[in-house]
Motif scaffolding. Structure first.
Motif, PDB file in Angstrom:
ATOM      1  N   ARG A 181     -11.497  26.512  -4.508  1.00  0.00           N
ATOM      2  CA  ARG A 181     -10.326  27.326  -4.202  1.00  0.00           C
ATOM      3  C   ARG A 181     -10.737  28.636  -3.539  1.00  0.00           C
ATOM      4  NH1 ARG A 181      -8.663  28.265  -8.983  1.00  0.00           N
ATOM      5  NH2 ARG A 181      -7.241  26.515  -9.251  1.00  0.00           N
ATOM      6  N   THR A 182     -11.823  29.216  -4.013  1.00  0.00           N
ATOM      7  CA  THR A 182     -12.314  30.469  -3.428  1.00  0.00           C
ATOM      8  C   THR A 182     -12.713  30.282  -1.970  1.00  0.00           C
ATOM      9  OG1 THR A 182     -13.152  31.126  -5.602  1.00  0.00           O
ATOM     10  CG2 THR A 182     -14.012  32.319  -3.695  1.00  0.00           C
ATOM     11  N   MET A 183     -13.203  29.100  -1.647  1.00  0.00           N
ATOM     12  CA  MET A 183     -13.615  28.804  -0.264  1.00  0.00           C
ATOM     13  C   MET A 183     -12.430  28.482   0.635  1.00  0.00           C
ATOM     14  SD  MET A 183     -16.893  26.403  -1.196  1.00  0.00           S
ATOM     15  CE  MET A 183     -17.111  25.863   0.494  1.00  0.00           C
ATOM     16  N   GLY A 184     -11.218  28.467   0.087  1.00  0.00           N
ATOM     17  CA  GLY A 184     -10.032  28.239   0.904  1.00  0.00           C
ATOM     18  C   GLY A 184      -9.493  26.822   0.858  1.00  0.00           C
ATOM     19  N   ILE A 185     -10.008  25.997  -0.046  1.00  0.00           N
ATOM     20  CA  ILE A 185      -9.523  24.615  -0.167  1.00  0.00           C
ATOM     21  C   ILE A 185      -8.235  24.607  -0.992  1.00  0.00           C
ATOM     22  CG2 ILE A 185     -10.037  22.340  -1.126  1.00  0.00           C
ATOM     23  CD1 ILE A 185     -12.972  22.857  -0.496  1.00  0.00           C
ATOM     24  N   ASN A 186      -7.213  23.994  -0.458  1.00  0.00           N
ATOM     25  CA  ASN A 186      -5.919  23.890  -1.136  1.00  0.00           C
ATOM     26  C   ASN A 186      -5.996  22.777  -2.176  1.00  0.00           C
ATOM     27  OD1 ASN A 186      -3.220  23.305  -1.868  1.00  0.00           O
ATOM     28  ND2 ASN A 186      -2.485  24.186   0.049  1.00  0.00           N
ATOM     29  N   LEU A 187      -6.100  23.137  -3.461  1.00  0.00           N
ATOM     30  CA  LEU A 187      -6.273  22.144  -4.511  1.00  0.00           C
ATOM     31  C   LEU A 187      -5.078  21.215  -4.619  1.00  0.00           C
ATOM     32  CD1 LEU A 187      -7.957  24.174  -7.400  1.00  0.00           C
ATOM     33  CD2 LEU A 187      -9.007  23.007  -5.467  1.00  0.00           C
ATOM     34  N   VAL A 188      -3.874  21.757  -4.482  1.00  0.00           N
ATOM     35  CA  VAL A 188      -2.671  20.944  -4.585  1.00  0.00           C
ATOM     36  C   VAL A 188      -2.674  19.862  -3.515  1.00  0.00           C
ATOM     37  CG1 VAL A 188      -0.164  20.953  -4.395  1.00  0.00           C
ATOM     38  CG2 VAL A 188      -1.335  22.814  -5.603  1.00  0.00           C
ATOM     39  N   ARG A 189      -2.914  20.264  -2.301  1.00  0.00           N
ATOM     40  CA  ARG A 189      -2.874  19.325  -1.174  1.00  0.00           C
ATOM     41  C   ARG A 189      -3.922  18.230  -1.306  1.00  0.00           C
ATOM     42  NH1 ARG A 189      -4.931  20.949   4.870  1.00  0.00           N
ATOM     43  NH2 ARG A 189      -4.834  18.855   5.796  1.00  0.00           N
ATOM     44  N   PHE A 190      -5.144  18.609  -1.625  1.00  0.00           N
ATOM     45  CA  PHE A 190      -6.228  17.626  -1.603  1.00  0.00           C
ATOM     46  C   PHE A 190      -6.220  16.730  -2.836  1.00  0.00           C
ATOM     47  CE2 PHE A 190      -7.899  20.673   1.515  1.00  0.00           C
ATOM     48  CZ  PHE A 190      -8.206  19.783   2.538  1.00  0.00           C
ATOM     49  N   LYS A 191      -5.809  17.234  -3.981  1.00  0.00           N
ATOM     50  CA  LYS A 191      -5.700  16.361  -5.156  1.00  0.00           C
ATOM     51  C   LYS A 191      -4.611  15.322  -4.965  1.00  0.00           C
ATOM     52  CE  LYS A 191      -7.581  19.237  -8.882  1.00  0.00           C
ATOM     53  NZ  LYS A 191      -7.306  19.845 -10.206  1.00  0.00           N
ATOM     54  N   LEU A 192      -3.474  15.742  -4.426  1.00  0.00           N
ATOM     55  CA  LEU A 192      -2.398  14.795  -4.165  1.00  0.00           C
ATOM     56  C   LEU A 192      -2.818  13.777  -3.102  1.00  0.00           C
ATOM     57  CD1 LEU A 192       0.785  17.069  -4.194  1.00  0.00           C
ATOM     58  CD2 LEU A 192      -0.034  15.530  -5.979  1.00  0.00           C
ATOM     59  N   LEU A 193      -3.568  14.229  -2.112  1.00  0.00           N
ATOM     60  CA  LEU A 193      -4.047  13.316  -1.076  1.00  0.00           C
ATOM     61  C   LEU A 193      -5.009  12.288  -1.661  1.00  0.00           C
ATOM     62  CD1 LEU A 193      -3.981  12.612   1.909  1.00  0.00           C
ATOM     63  CD2 LEU A 193      -5.862  14.222   2.277  1.00  0.00           C
ATOM     64  N   ALA A 194      -5.842  12.723  -2.614  1.00  0.00           N
ATOM     65  CA  ALA A 194      -6.762  11.794  -3.270  1.00  0.00           C
ATOM     66  C   ALA A 194      -5.989  10.721  -4.026  1.00  0.00           C
ATOM     67  CB  ALA A 194      -7.686  12.549  -4.225  1.00  0.00           C
ATOM     68  N   PHE A 195      -4.941  11.122  -4.741  1.00  0.00           N
ATOM     69  CA  PHE A 195      -4.116  10.148  -5.448  1.00  0.00           C
ATOM     70  C   PHE A 195      -3.433   9.205  -4.466  1.00  0.00           C
ATOM     71  CE2 PHE A 195      -4.392  12.442  -9.475  1.00  0.00           C
ATOM     72  CZ  PHE A 195      -4.282  11.408 -10.386  1.00  0.00           C
ATOM     73  N   LEU A 196      -2.966   9.722  -3.356  1.00  0.00           N
ATOM     74  CA  LEU A 196      -2.269   8.894  -2.374  1.00  0.00           C
ATOM     75  C   LEU A 196      -3.185   7.823  -1.801  1.00  0.00           C
ATOM     76  CD1 LEU A 196       0.182  10.139   0.324  1.00  0.00           C
ATOM     77  CD2 LEU A 196      -1.702   8.661   0.995  1.00  0.00           C
ATOM     78  N   VAL A 197      -4.358   8.223  -1.332  1.00  0.00           N
ATOM     79  CA  VAL A 197      -5.294   7.274  -0.724  1.00  0.00           C
ATOM     80  C   VAL A 197      -5.774   6.265  -1.758  1.00  0.00           C
ATOM     81  CG1 VAL A 197      -7.533   7.036   0.412  1.00  0.00           C
ATOM     82  CG2 VAL A 197      -6.012   8.923   1.042  1.00  0.00           C
ATOM     83  N   SER A 198      -6.086   6.757  -2.960  1.00  0.00           N
ATOM     84  CA  SER A 198      -6.572   5.877  -4.019  1.00  0.00           C
ATOM     85  C   SER A 198      -5.527   4.836  -4.396  1.00  0.00           C
ATOM     86  CB  SER A 198      -6.948   6.717  -5.250  1.00  0.00           C
ATOM     87  OG  SER A 198      -7.342   5.895  -6.318  1.00  0.00           O
ATOM     88  N   ALA A 199      -4.280   5.274  -4.577  1.00  0.00           N
ATOM     89  CA  ALA A 199      -3.213   4.343  -4.958  1.00  0.00           C
ATOM     90  C   ALA A 199      -2.941   3.333  -3.857  1.00  0.00           C
ATOM     91  CB  ALA A 199      -1.944   5.132  -5.289  1.00  0.00           C
ATOM     92  N   ALA A 200      -3.029   3.743  -2.596  1.00  0.00           N
ATOM     93  CA  ALA A 200      -2.777   2.825  -1.482  1.00  0.00           C
ATOM     94  C   ALA A 200      -3.814   1.700  -1.460  1.00  0.00           C
ATOM     95  CB  ALA A 200      -2.788   3.586  -0.163  1.00  0.00           C
ATOM     96  N   LEU A 201      -5.085   2.036  -1.597  1.00  0.00           N
ATOM     97  CA  LEU A 201      -6.137   1.014  -1.606  1.00  0.00           C
ATOM     98  C   LEU A 201      -5.996   0.101  -2.820  1.00  0.00           C
ATOM     99  CD1 LEU A 201      -9.294   3.039  -0.472  1.00  0.00           C
ATOM    100  CD2 LEU A 201      -8.170   1.191   0.774  1.00  0.00           C
ATOM    101  N   ALA A 210       0.824  -1.208   0.000  1.00  0.00           N
ATOM    102  CA  ALA A 210       0.000   0.000   0.000  1.00  0.00           C
ATOM    103  C   ALA A 210       0.858   1.258   0.000  1.00  0.00           C
ATOM    104  CB  ALA A 210      -0.933   0.002   1.210  1.00  0.00           C
ATOM    105  N   VAL A 211       1.996   1.209   0.695  1.00  0.00           N
ATOM    106  CA  VAL A 211       2.850   2.398   0.828  1.00  0.00           C
ATOM    107  C   VAL A 211       3.537   2.751  -0.483  1.00  0.00           C
ATOM    108  CG1 VAL A 211       4.899   3.336   1.967  1.00  0.00           C
ATOM    109  CG2 VAL A 211       3.218   2.027   3.295  1.00  0.00           C
ATOM    110  N   VAL A 212       4.117   1.755  -1.162  1.00  0.00           N
ATOM    111  CA  VAL A 212       4.848   2.026  -2.409  1.00  0.00           C
ATOM    112  C   VAL A 212       3.930   2.608  -3.484  1.00  0.00           C
ATOM    113  CG1 VAL A 212       6.158   0.974  -4.293  1.00  0.00           C
ATOM    114  CG2 VAL A 212       6.665   0.360  -1.917  1.00  0.00           C
ATOM    115  N   PRO A 213       2.752   2.016  -3.775  1.00  0.00           N
ATOM    116  CA  PRO A 213       1.853   2.661  -4.741  1.00  0.00           C
ATOM    117  C   PRO A 213       1.412   4.058  -4.301  1.00  0.00           C
ATOM    118  CG  PRO A 213       1.208   0.395  -4.410  1.00  0.00           C
ATOM    119  CD  PRO A 213       2.242   0.691  -3.364  1.00  0.00           C
ATOM    120  N   ALA A 214       1.269   4.269  -2.987  1.00  0.00           N
ATOM    121  CA  ALA A 214       0.876   5.595  -2.502  1.00  0.00           C
ATOM    122  C   ALA A 214       1.932   6.634  -2.858  1.00  0.00           C
ATOM    123  CB  ALA A 214       0.650   5.556  -0.993  1.00  0.00           C
ATOM    124  N   VAL A 215       3.210   6.263  -2.724  1.00  0.00           N
ATOM    125  CA  VAL A 215       4.294   7.183  -3.091  1.00  0.00           C
ATOM    126  C   VAL A 215       4.244   7.495  -4.580  1.00  0.00           C
ATOM    127  CG1 VAL A 215       6.799   7.435  -3.237  1.00  0.00           C
ATOM    128  CG2 VAL A 215       5.763   6.432  -1.188  1.00  0.00           C
TER     129      VAL A 215
END
Length: 348
Positions: A211-231, A105-110
């Motif tokens: 983005r206007t509401m203060g959501i960091n697109l970079v952080r959350f998109k990368l987090l989505a890829f990380l969680v998705s790849a781990a599963l 799970a860790v290696v695909p997440a990276v």
């Protein structure tokens, strides 16, 4: 009078369910799944096992495509990474199976983080092609890895003993896959209900507004890829254990199409849809095979010689059919049936 939707406390808004009926049926379903190996034939038990580890991978794609709206055609690359990480860790590096499973799970997440970087500027078809290219890079790297990755010969692995439990038997391995599937479902459900999950849905619906509401697109998109790849990597390791053999041919591109078909047919952005879609799509070829066997003749011969192509056609027809007639998928159909039952005869 309670309407069925009125909430009095904040805790009632975030709980998975407050319905005693749903809780009771959930207990019954889990008990039936636990007892299934004692009642099913070897073939049906194998089929149920495939559904369970497929569901883990589909939940990974649900986080990326269903929650965040980022289309991926290369999720089979993460499956390969997970399967090969486990196989190499156990057979080449001599790691304990428990550690190798965690690394699957860790290696695909990276690598998910690495692939996720282009998603910061790419959308739609361009992102899909990028992820597709990633899967081919993984495949080519494994084939060129020589004896370390097994190259074209693959790697033979045995089902392990995890935390003192021998998984060599089909029943034990089924129960382990059931445990992993339930764990992945609970994690995904709670992930969706968290602040992170709501931020991902906001990005999917309108990234400029998010983005206007203060959501960091970079952080959350990368987090989505990380969680998705781990599963997805974890599902790849489970698939390798099931097959007892790892090779590039074990993870064809068709698996990416199958995963997309599942989340579309089941209902985008829904864990329930992922479950229903997995059962439907994994069972569809077997149902088609049974019908063709009943008809016999040349149709049955065609099924034997062109099984891979027929699967592709079936998945394509399922995607087109649901997008045309009910884009909500099986989840929407299930909710219509449930509401008709609950409010009968006052539904109309």
């Amino acid at each position: 009078m309670r309407s069925g939707y009125f909430k009095e406390r904040y805790g009632e808004l975030i709980v998975l369910t407050d319905s005693p009926t749903v809780k009771a049926w959930t207990v019954v379903l889990v008990a039936a799944l636990v007892a299934a190996p004692l009642l099913l034939s070897n073939y049906l038990l194998s089929h149920m096992t495939i559904i369970l580890f497929t569901l883990v991978g589909v939940l990974g794609l649900t986080v990326l495509t269903g929650f965040t709206g980022l289309i991926s055609l290369g999720h089979v690359g993460f499956l390969m990474l997970g399967g090969y990480t486990y196989a190499i860790g156990v057979t080449r590096l001599g790691l304990p199976p428990e550690l190798a499973l965690v690394l699957s799970a860790v290696v695909p997440a990276v690598f998910g983080l690495i692939v996720g970087i282009p998603s910061l500027r790419l959308h739609g078809l361009y992102l899909a092609i990028t992820t597709l290219a990633f899967s081919y890079i993984v495949s080519a790297s494994i084939l060129g890895g020589g004896s370390f990755t097994g190259a074209g010969r693959g790697i033979q692995i045995a089902r392990p003993t995890l935390v003192g439990i021998d998984l060599s038997g089909d029943r034990a391995f089924y129960w382990f896959c059931l445990f992993m599937a339930v764990l992945a479902m609970l994690a995904t459900l709670n992930f969706r209900r968290s602040y992170i999950g709501r931020a991902l849905v906001a990005i999917r619906d309108n990234d400029i507004a998010a983005r206007t509401m203060g959501i960091n697109l970079v952080r959350f998109k990368l987090l989505a890829f990380l969680v998705s790849a781990a599963l997805t990597g974890l599902a790849g390791a489970l698939m390798g254990m099931y097959l007892s053999f790892i090779s590039v041919e074990s993870y064809p591109f068709l698996l990416s199409i199958e995963a997309l078909a599942i989340i579309i047919v089941g209902g985008l952005g829904s864990v329930l849809g992922a479950v229903l879609g997995t059962v439907f799509i994994v069972t569809l070829p077997d149902l088609f095979s049974a019908v063709m066997s009943m008809l016999g003749g040349r149709l049955n011969e065609l099924l034997t010689t062109s099984a891979h192509e027929i699967k592709s056609v079936l998945y394509g027809l399922a995607i087109i059919g649901f997008l045309r007639f009910d884009p909500r998928g099986l989840r929407g159909i299930w909710h219509d049936i449930r509401h008709a039952w609950v409010y009968w005869p006052l539904r109309y």
